[in-house]
Design an enzyme around this catalytic site. Structure first.
Site, short mmCIF file in Angstrom:
data_model
loop_
_atom_site.label_atom_id
_atom_site.label_comp_id
_atom_site.label_asym_id
_atom_site.label_seq_id
_atom_site.Cartn_x
_atom_site.Cartn_y
_atom_site.Cartn_z
N SER A 134 4.30 -1.62 -2.39
CA SER A 134 3.73 -1.92 -3.70
C SER A 134 4.30 -3.24 -4.16
O SER A 134 5.43 -3.61 -3.79
CB SER A 134 4.10 -0.82 -4.70
OG SER A 134 3.85 -1.23 -6.03
N TYR A 147 11.00 4.05 -9.10
CA TYR A 147 9.95 3.66 -8.16
C TYR A 147 10.21 2.27 -7.59
O TYR A 147 10.14 2.06 -6.37
CB TYR A 147 8.60 3.70 -8.88
CG TYR A 147 7.41 3.42 -7.99
CD1 TYR A 147 6.91 4.40 -7.13
CD2 TYR A 147 6.77 2.18 -8.02
CE1 TYR A 147 5.83 4.15 -6.32
CE2 TYR A 147 5.68 1.92 -7.22
CZ TYR A 147 5.21 2.90 -6.37
OH TYR A 147 4.12 2.65 -5.55
N LYS A 151 10.95 1.20 -3.62
CA LYS A 151 10.12 0.26 -2.87
C LYS A 151 10.93 -0.95 -2.40
O LYS A 151 10.70 -1.48 -1.31
CB LYS A 151 8.93 -0.19 -3.72
CG LYS A 151 7.95 0.94 -4.00
CD LYS A 151 7.44 1.60 -2.73
CE LYS A 151 6.45 2.70 -2.99
NZ LYS A 151 5.99 3.37 -1.75
N THR A 182 -6.32 4.47 -7.76
CA THR A 182 -5.92 5.70 -7.08
C THR A 182 -5.58 6.76 -8.12
O THR A 182 -5.39 6.46 -9.30
CB THR A 182 -4.69 5.48 -6.18
OG1 THR A 182 -3.57 5.09 -7.01
CG2 THR A 182 -4.94 4.40 -5.14
#
Length: 232
Positions: A134, A147, A151, A182
């Site tokens: 990402s 998050y 990543k 998504t």
């Protein structure tokens, strides 16, 4: 079990039930032997129906200790595409140890263990490992502390793996998609109390096309990193 055709590229895609993983499976289905991983039995049945030629594997990356057993007997793969992950969106002030551990386990420890498990076969096949990450790994996003940390960690792992496995002719690529339409993005928008605007995002199939491009690179070339952003 049927003996795999050595002339057909065999690709394992994690998180294939939906989103970018599902789009990648669709992009590769015509000319690759697919191994698709999901966490839920109901998703496995649906995938077997949608991709009748694929092998569907129940695999939960939140339980890294079980990964090797789940992959026992799996033939060597030519490519491993990591798509599975969880969002775990929370500001740093609200980041509990349990939430951080859950995000790091699924997004980092699970993929690392799956890569380790499949690496001998990838070496034999001079294969390719693709981490669908990402743009959160590349920039600061307030409210996404766990998050973004996960990543960024996977990016560092991929860089190290690329350097280590060059001698074994294993290629490693990190793909960094920007905002993509998504279910995860829609859930995040709902949690923030706002409407998700698909006009500001790419279609998952566009990211799948980028992954296909990376996998189709000639054998004498590798794309180390690729960033894909929504068009203006």
């Amino acid at each position: 079990m049927a003996i795999p055709d050595p002339t057909v590229r065999r690709v394992l895609v994690t998180g294939a039930a939906r989103g970018i993983g599902r789009a990648i499976a669709a992009a590769l289905a015509d000319d690759a032997a697919l191994v698709l991983t999901v966490r839920r039995p109901a998703d496995a049945e649906e995938l077997r129906s949608a991709f009748p030629g694929a092998q569907v594997l129940l695999l939960d990356l939140a339980a890294p200790a079980a990964v090797a057993g789940a992959c026992a007997g799996l033939p060597d793969v030519d490519a491993l595409v990591h798509c599975a992950g969880v969002e775990g969106v929370a500001p740093a002030a609200d980041l509990t140890p349990d939430l951080l551990a859950a995000v790091l386990t699924t997004n980092v420890a699970g993929p690392v263990e799956l890569t380790r498990t499949l690496l001998p076969g990838l070496r034999r096949r001079r294969g390719h490992v693709v981490f669908v990450s990402s743009t959160a790994a590349l920039r600061t996003i307030p409210g996404w502390s766990a998050y973004t940390a996960s990543k960024a960690a996977v990016r560092a792992y991929a860089d190290t793996l690329r350097a280590e496995e060059a001698a074994h002719h294993v290629r490693v690529t990190s793909v960094f998609p920007g905002r993509t339409d998504t279910g995860m993005q829609r859930r995040i928008a709902a949690q923030a109390g706002r409407e998700f605007d698909p006009a500001t995002a790419m279609d998952a199939a566009s990211v799948a096309g980028a992954v296909r491009y990376v996998l189709d690179a000639p054998a004498d070339a590798v794309v180390p990193e690729l960033t894909v952003e929504p068009a203006p």
